[in-house]
Design a protein around this motif. Structure first.
Motif, PDB file in Angstrom:
ATOM      1  N   PRO A  49       0.943  -1.435   0.117  1.00 25.25           N
ATOM      2  CA  PRO A  49      -0.014  -0.002  -0.063  1.00 25.25           C
ATOM      3  C   PRO A  49       0.838   1.244   0.091  1.00 25.25           C
ATOM      4  CG  PRO A  49       0.252  -0.694   2.353  1.00 25.25           C
ATOM      5  CD  PRO A  49       1.035  -1.552   1.344  1.00 25.25           C
ATOM      6  N   TRP A  50       1.965   1.181  -0.287  1.00 24.79           N
ATOM      7  CA  TRP A  50       3.029   2.150   0.028  1.00 24.79           C
ATOM      8  C   TRP A  50       3.064   3.611  -0.900  1.00 24.79           C
ATOM      9  CZ3 TRP A  50       4.513   1.515   4.173  1.00 24.79           C
ATOM     10  CH2 TRP A  50       4.772   0.168   4.925  1.00 24.79           C
ATOM     11  N   LEU A  51       2.391   3.332  -2.134  1.00 25.13           N
ATOM     12  CA  LEU A  51       2.371   4.558  -3.036  1.00 25.13           C
ATOM     13  C   LEU A  51       0.907   5.134  -2.723  1.00 25.13           C
ATOM     14  CD1 LEU A  51       3.920   3.571  -6.338  1.00 25.13           C
ATOM     15  CD2 LEU A  51       4.746   5.020  -4.615  1.00 25.13           C
ATOM     16  N   THR A  52       0.159   4.344  -2.230  1.00 24.97           N
ATOM     17  CA  THR A  52      -1.333   4.877  -1.780  1.00 24.97           C
ATOM     18  C   THR A  52      -1.119   5.679  -0.637  1.00 24.97           C
ATOM     19  OG1 THR A  52      -2.554   3.235  -2.764  1.00 24.97           O
ATOM     20  CG2 THR A  52      -3.622   4.323  -1.000  1.00 24.97           C
ATOM     21  N   LEU A  53      -0.349   5.437   0.482  1.00 22.96           N
ATOM     22  CA  LEU A  53      -0.200   6.097   1.559  1.00 22.96           C
ATOM     23  C   LEU A  53       0.484   7.379   1.406  1.00 22.96           C
ATOM     24  CD1 LEU A  53       0.695   3.172   4.063  1.00 22.96           C
ATOM     25  CD2 LEU A  53      -1.363   4.315   3.761  1.00 22.96           C
ATOM     26  N   VAL A  54       1.696   7.207   0.378  1.00 17.27           N
ATOM     27  CA  VAL A  54       2.431   8.251   0.221  1.00 17.27           C
ATOM     28  C   VAL A  54       1.524   9.588  -0.455  1.00 17.27           C
ATOM     29  CG1 VAL A  54       4.312   9.362  -1.237  1.00 17.27           C
ATOM     30  CG2 VAL A  54       4.685   7.343   0.112  1.00 17.27           C
ATOM     31  N   PHE A  55       0.822   8.996  -1.625  1.00 19.92           N
ATOM     32  CA  PHE A  55       0.022  10.139  -2.271  1.00 19.92           C
ATOM     33  C   PHE A  55      -1.225  10.601  -1.767  1.00 19.92           C
ATOM     34  CE2 PHE A  55       2.746   8.581  -5.794  1.00 19.92           C
ATOM     35  CZ  PHE A  55       2.845   9.553  -6.565  1.00 19.92           C
ATOM     36  N   LEU A  56      -1.683   9.828  -0.850  1.00 17.57           N
ATOM     37  CA  LEU A  56      -2.679  10.182   0.220  1.00 17.57           C
ATOM     38  C   LEU A  56      -2.106  11.220   1.049  1.00 17.57           C
ATOM     39  CD1 LEU A  56      -5.539  10.075   1.438  1.00 17.57           C
ATOM     40  CD2 LEU A  56      -4.690   8.239   2.893  1.00 17.57           C
ATOM     41  N   ALA A  57      -0.943  10.941   1.638  1.00 15.97           N
ATOM     42  CA  ALA A  57      -0.426  12.137   2.563  1.00 15.97           C
ATOM     43  C   ALA A  57      -0.376  13.459   1.808  1.00 15.97           C
ATOM     44  CB  ALA A  57       1.015  11.511   3.111  1.00 15.97           C
ATOM     45  N   LEU A  58       0.429  13.212   0.469  1.00 16.16           N
ATOM     46  CA  LEU A  58       0.661  14.368  -0.439  1.00 16.16           C
ATOM     47  C   LEU A  58      -0.668  15.170  -0.738  1.00 16.16           C
ATOM     48  CD1 LEU A  58       3.488  13.024  -2.807  1.00 16.16           C
ATOM     49  CD2 LEU A  58       3.569  14.648  -0.959  1.00 16.16           C
ATOM     50  N   GLY A  59      -1.721  14.245  -1.155  1.00 11.19           N
ATOM     51  CA  GLY A  59      -3.084  15.039  -1.247  1.00 11.19           C
ATOM     52  C   GLY A  59      -3.633  15.727   0.047  1.00 11.19           C
ATOM     53  N   ILE A  60      -3.190  15.313   1.133  1.00  8.32           N
ATOM     54  CA  ILE A  60      -3.718  15.950   2.284  1.00  8.32           C
ATOM     55  C   ILE A  60      -3.044  17.307   2.633  1.00  8.32           C
ATOM     56  CG2 ILE A  60      -3.903  15.558   4.928  1.00  8.32           C
ATOM     57  CD1 ILE A  60      -4.500  12.774   4.523  1.00  8.32           C
ATOM     58  N   ILE A  61      -1.579  16.996   2.236  1.00 10.26           N
ATOM     59  CA  ILE A  61      -0.774  18.234   2.474  1.00 10.26           C
ATOM     60  C   ILE A  61      -1.298  19.299   1.286  1.00 10.26           C
ATOM     61  CG2 ILE A  61       1.573  19.196   2.017  1.00 10.26           C
ATOM     62  CD1 ILE A  61       2.526  16.280   3.128  1.00 10.26           C
ATOM     63  N   ALA A  62      -1.496  18.835   0.201  1.00  7.49           N
ATOM     64  CA  ALA A  62      -1.863  20.068  -0.953  1.00  7.49           C
ATOM     65  C   ALA A  62      -3.414  20.419  -0.514  1.00  7.49           C
ATOM     66  CB  ALA A  62      -2.210  19.154  -2.277  1.00  7.49           C
ATOM     67  N   GLY A  63      -4.146  19.670   0.021  1.00  7.33           N
ATOM     68  CA  GLY A  63      -5.472  20.060   0.590  1.00  7.33           C
ATOM     69  C   GLY A  63      -5.265  21.411   1.568  1.00  7.33           C
ATOM     70  N   PHE A  64      -4.634  21.031   2.606  1.00  7.13           N
ATOM     71  CA  PHE A  64      -4.141  22.132   3.460  1.00  7.13           C
ATOM     72  C   PHE A  64      -3.441  23.380   3.036  1.00  7.13           C
ATOM     73  CE2 PHE A  64      -4.998  18.674   6.673  1.00  7.13           C
ATOM     74  CZ  PHE A  64      -5.664  19.451   7.498  1.00  7.13           C
ATOM     75  N   ARG A  65      -2.824  23.306   2.031  1.00  8.32           N
ATOM     76  CA  ARG A  65      -2.001  24.172   1.324  1.00  8.32           C
ATOM     77  C   ARG A  65      -3.113  25.196   0.413  1.00  8.32           C
ATOM     78  NH1 ARG A  65      -0.673  25.247  -3.953  1.00  8.32           N
ATOM     79  NH2 ARG A  65       1.061  26.790  -4.267  1.00  8.32           N
ATOM     80  N   ASN A  66      -4.126  24.454  -0.203  1.00  5.99           N
ATOM     81  CA  ASN A  66      -5.083  25.004  -0.689  1.00  5.99           C
ATOM     82  C   ASN A  66      -6.219  25.920   0.081  1.00  5.99           C
ATOM     83  OD1 ASN A  66      -4.459  24.244  -3.532  1.00  5.99           O
ATOM     84  ND2 ASN A  66      -5.827  22.515  -3.199  1.00  5.99           N
TER      85      ASN A  66
END
Length: 91
Positions: free
Chosen positions: A47-64
């Motif tokens: 599940p590694w890329l799912t977890l990494v990209f989920l974290a990146l998506g959450i970070i991008a959401g907070f940035r937005n």
């Protein structure tokens, strides 16, 4: 413009801002999750890329959210300054 029309206008602006913030956060999170999930399927790295990209998506959401909030605060400050100038010109 009457006070009730002005209050209604401000209410709709606030509702629009809040809905934009929510949509921005959710969309970024789902996009990150989706990209990670499909890359995991393709590269068999569950599940590694799912977890990494989920974290990146959450970070991008907070940035937005941060960017939208800063923009809204600048808009409100400009409107307050403009209203203050108009009051000074009247009185």
């Amino acid at each position: 413009m009457t006070d009730t029309k002005e209050n209604r206008r401000e209410l709709f602006k606030s509702i629009g801002f809040l809905s934009g913030v929510g949509i921005s956060m959710v969309a970024a999170t789902f996009i990150g999750f989706g990209m990670g999930y499909y890359l995991d399927q393709w590269l068999d790295t569950k599940p590694w890329l799912t977890l990494v990209f989920l974290a990146l998506g959450i970070i991008a959401g907070f940035r937005n959210v941060y960017i939208l909030t800063a923009r809204e605060l600048r808009r409100q400050k400009r409107e307050e300054q403009q209203a203050e100038k108009e009051r000074d010109a009247e009185g």
